[in-house]
Design an enzyme around this catalytic site. Structure first.
Site, PDB file in Angstrom:
ATOM      1  N   ASP A 144       0.376  11.180  -1.871  1.00  0.00           N
ATOM      2  CA  ASP A 144      -0.457  10.085  -1.470  1.00  0.00           C
ATOM      3  C   ASP A 144      -1.149  10.633   0.023  1.00  0.00           C
ATOM      4  O   ASP A 144      -2.198  10.332   0.182  1.00  0.00           O
ATOM      5  CB  ASP A 144       0.350   9.138  -1.232  1.00  0.00           C
ATOM      6  CG  ASP A 144      -0.446   7.823  -0.398  1.00  0.00           C
ATOM      7  OD1 ASP A 144      -0.895   6.872  -1.250  1.00  0.00           O
ATOM      8  OD2 ASP A 144      -0.569   7.668   0.809  1.00  0.00           O
ATOM      9  N   SER A 172      -2.950   5.451  -1.607  1.00  0.00           N
ATOM     10  CA  SER A 172      -3.673   6.016  -2.503  1.00  0.00           C
ATOM     11  C   SER A 172      -2.742   5.949  -3.979  1.00  0.00           C
ATOM     12  O   SER A 172      -3.436   5.782  -5.039  1.00  0.00           O
ATOM     13  CB  SER A 172      -3.533   7.584  -2.229  1.00  0.00           C
ATOM     14  OG  SER A 172      -4.117   7.799  -1.126  1.00  0.00           O
ATOM     15  N   ASP A 173      -1.386   5.941  -3.999  1.00  0.00           N
ATOM     16  CA  ASP A 173      -0.544   5.710  -5.311  1.00  0.00           C
ATOM     17  C   ASP A 173      -0.816   4.537  -5.734  1.00  0.00           C
ATOM     18  O   ASP A 173      -0.919   4.219  -6.960  1.00  0.00           O
ATOM     19  CB  ASP A 173       0.818   6.063  -4.773  1.00  0.00           C
ATOM     20  CG  ASP A 173       1.152   7.443  -4.700  1.00  0.00           C
ATOM     21  OD1 ASP A 173       0.587   8.367  -5.712  1.00  0.00           O
ATOM     22  OD2 ASP A 173       2.090   8.177  -3.884  1.00  0.00           O
ATOM     23  N   GLN A 174      -0.894   3.585  -5.002  1.00  0.00           N
ATOM     24  CA  GLN A 174      -0.806   2.126  -5.269  1.00  0.00           C
ATOM     25  C   GLN A 174      -2.111   1.772  -5.740  1.00  0.00           C
ATOM     26  O   GLN A 174      -2.359   0.970  -6.950  1.00  0.00           O
ATOM     27  CB  GLN A 174      -0.545   1.187  -4.375  1.00  0.00           C
ATOM     28  CG  GLN A 174       0.953   1.361  -3.845  1.00  0.00           C
ATOM     29  CD  GLN A 174       1.243   0.743  -2.551  1.00  0.00           C
ATOM     30  OE1 GLN A 174       0.960  -0.575  -2.483  1.00  0.00           O
ATOM     31  NE2 GLN A 174       2.235   1.311  -1.608  1.00  0.00           N
ATOM     32  N   ALA A 177      -2.124   3.335  -9.357  1.00  0.00           N
ATOM     33  CA  ALA A 177      -1.484   2.494 -10.264  1.00  0.00           C
ATOM     34  C   ALA A 177      -2.186   1.242 -10.738  1.00  0.00           C
ATOM     35  O   ALA A 177      -2.455   1.217 -12.080  1.00  0.00           O
ATOM     36  CB  ALA A 177      -0.216   1.826  -9.731  1.00  0.00           C
TER      37      ALA A 177
END
Length: 400
Positions: A144, A172-174, A177
């Site tokens: 991230d 970034s990860d969220q 998702a």
């Protein structure tokens, strides 16, 4: 009719850490059956990582517990020869597969899209990666903070006289998702009409660029990068008063609002000399400092009341614990909990989307590693003797 929007959807979750697990949790909150496949023993890598060296119940990672509710855990060694028999059996009835291994890993193990498509042509296979499945960054780690740095987000955040600042969450990860979920749901809708599945590919790099669409467009079309202000101005492209301001007992934010109206509340008419578009941008640091001198003479509550009375867009700056107690957060029921067998009662953020007919719901805590191995395999037709043999060989594990 089903009581949950995705009640008849089965998700095979081969993902780990944040991007994939958050996506599958969102699907699980809407009623999907999510089978989380983990390594025997250690499980998801997030089970071994935590913030502040704190563990709920002495052993449970808050990071893992945050993204894995409403799932069941099957502990399976994907490298074991017999793992193919298990995964292929699950795939026969699965609707969605989510994975965020490095590109090529699952293909080599026999669990790539083409492998699973042969078993179930209706499968929707969602691959999350850092940089896609080809190109010069293919072998780079896709984490991230690294993505925030590469895409301009960190360079646009913080004060100009300090270093670039990553956002204080796994942004970034969220975003990744959310892109997995939106891709999977669109593919489900398409499958209803076409009868076939497809391969959805999401990468963090492209996702973060897309979610900075207005900043990227501005920079690229004017061929000029943003310059971070040295003050508390809240965005590198905005003029004053947009920003964060001190009070006697905290901080307040002021968004797009008439400058003269703000000056009227603060009671210093000398500040009106800046009230023109050129100065409000070019002298924004100077203006911020002058405004901050005035806001710092107010208590937060008093300043908020005065600003809201004249329709200034403003808000208090709160910590996470203060946000939990915020009256609007409480009114929305945005904080919930689940009971975990080791961690006890765990406070969590509730599902954020409201459905009038098929509400999202928390029905299960995050699972223990392999907690549901026997249960899942039995549901898919594996005999007790076969399950015992898989456990004895180390291919499958169950929690004690």
């Amino acid at each position: 009719m089903n009581s949950k929007a995705l009640e008849d959807v089965t998700v095979l979750d081969l993902s780990h850490l944040l991007q994939g697990p958050f996506a599958t949790q969102l699907l699980a909150d809407l009623g999907a059956t999510v089978i989380k496949v983990e390594r025997p023993g250690q499980g998801d890598l997030f089970r071994t990582l935590t913030f502040n060296n704190r563990w709920l119940g002495g052993t449970e990672s808050p990071n893992f517990l945050a993204w894995n509710r409403n799932k069941r855990s099957l502990a399976l060694d994907l490298k074991a020869t017999q793992a193919r028999e298990v995964i292929y059996k699950l795939v026969e009835k699965a609707d969605i597969v989510v994975e965020n291994f490095r590109p090529g890993v699952l293909d080599r193990l026999g669990f790539g899209y083409e492998d699973l498509k042969r078993i179930n042509p209706r499968i929707i296979y969602c691959s999350g990666s850092g940089y896609g499945d080809s190109g010069p960054y293919l072998k780079r780690p896709g984490q991230d903070m690294l993505i925030q740095g590469l895409t301009g987000l960190a360079a646009a955040t913080g004060r100009g006289d300090g270093p670039p600042v990553p956002v204080g969450a796994g942004f970034s990860d969220q975003v990744g998702a959310m892109n997995i979920v939106y891709g999977a749901l669109a593919a489900l809708y398409w499958r209803e009409r076409s009868g076939v599945g497809q391969h959805i590919k999401v990468n963090l790099l492209a996702g973060m660029l897309a979610h900075q669409g207005q900043e990227m467009l501005m920079a690229m079309n004017f061929e000029t990068d943003f310059e971070r202000p040295n003050s508390g101005i809240g965005h590198p492209g905005m003029d004053a008063p947009f920003g964060v301001y001190p009070t006697k007992d905290g901080w307040v934010t002021v968004a797009m609002s008439p400058y003269s109206r703000l000056v009227g509340v603060l009671g210093d008419d000398s500040l009106l000399r800046y009230d023109n578009p050129k100065d409000l941008f070019e002298k924004r640091d100077e203006i911020w400092a002058r405004l901050a001198e005035r806001t710092a003479t107010w208590n937060t509550e008093e300043l908020m009341n005065a600003l809201l009375a004249v329709d200034i867009w403003c808000g208090e700056v709160k910590t996470h614990l203060q946000a939990e107690q915020d009256p609007q957060v409480q009114h929305l029921g945005a904080i919930s909990y689940y009971d975990h067998p080791i961690a006890g009662r765990v406070k969590v953020v509730a599902p954020a989307v409201s459905f009038s007919a098929t509400p999202a719901e928390i029905t299960r805590p995050a699972p223990l590693v392999g907690q549901h191995s026997r249960e899942i395999l039995a549901e898919y037709g594996f005999s007790e003797d076969t399950v015992n043999a898989l456990i004895d060989s180390g291919t499958v594990a169950q929690s004690s």
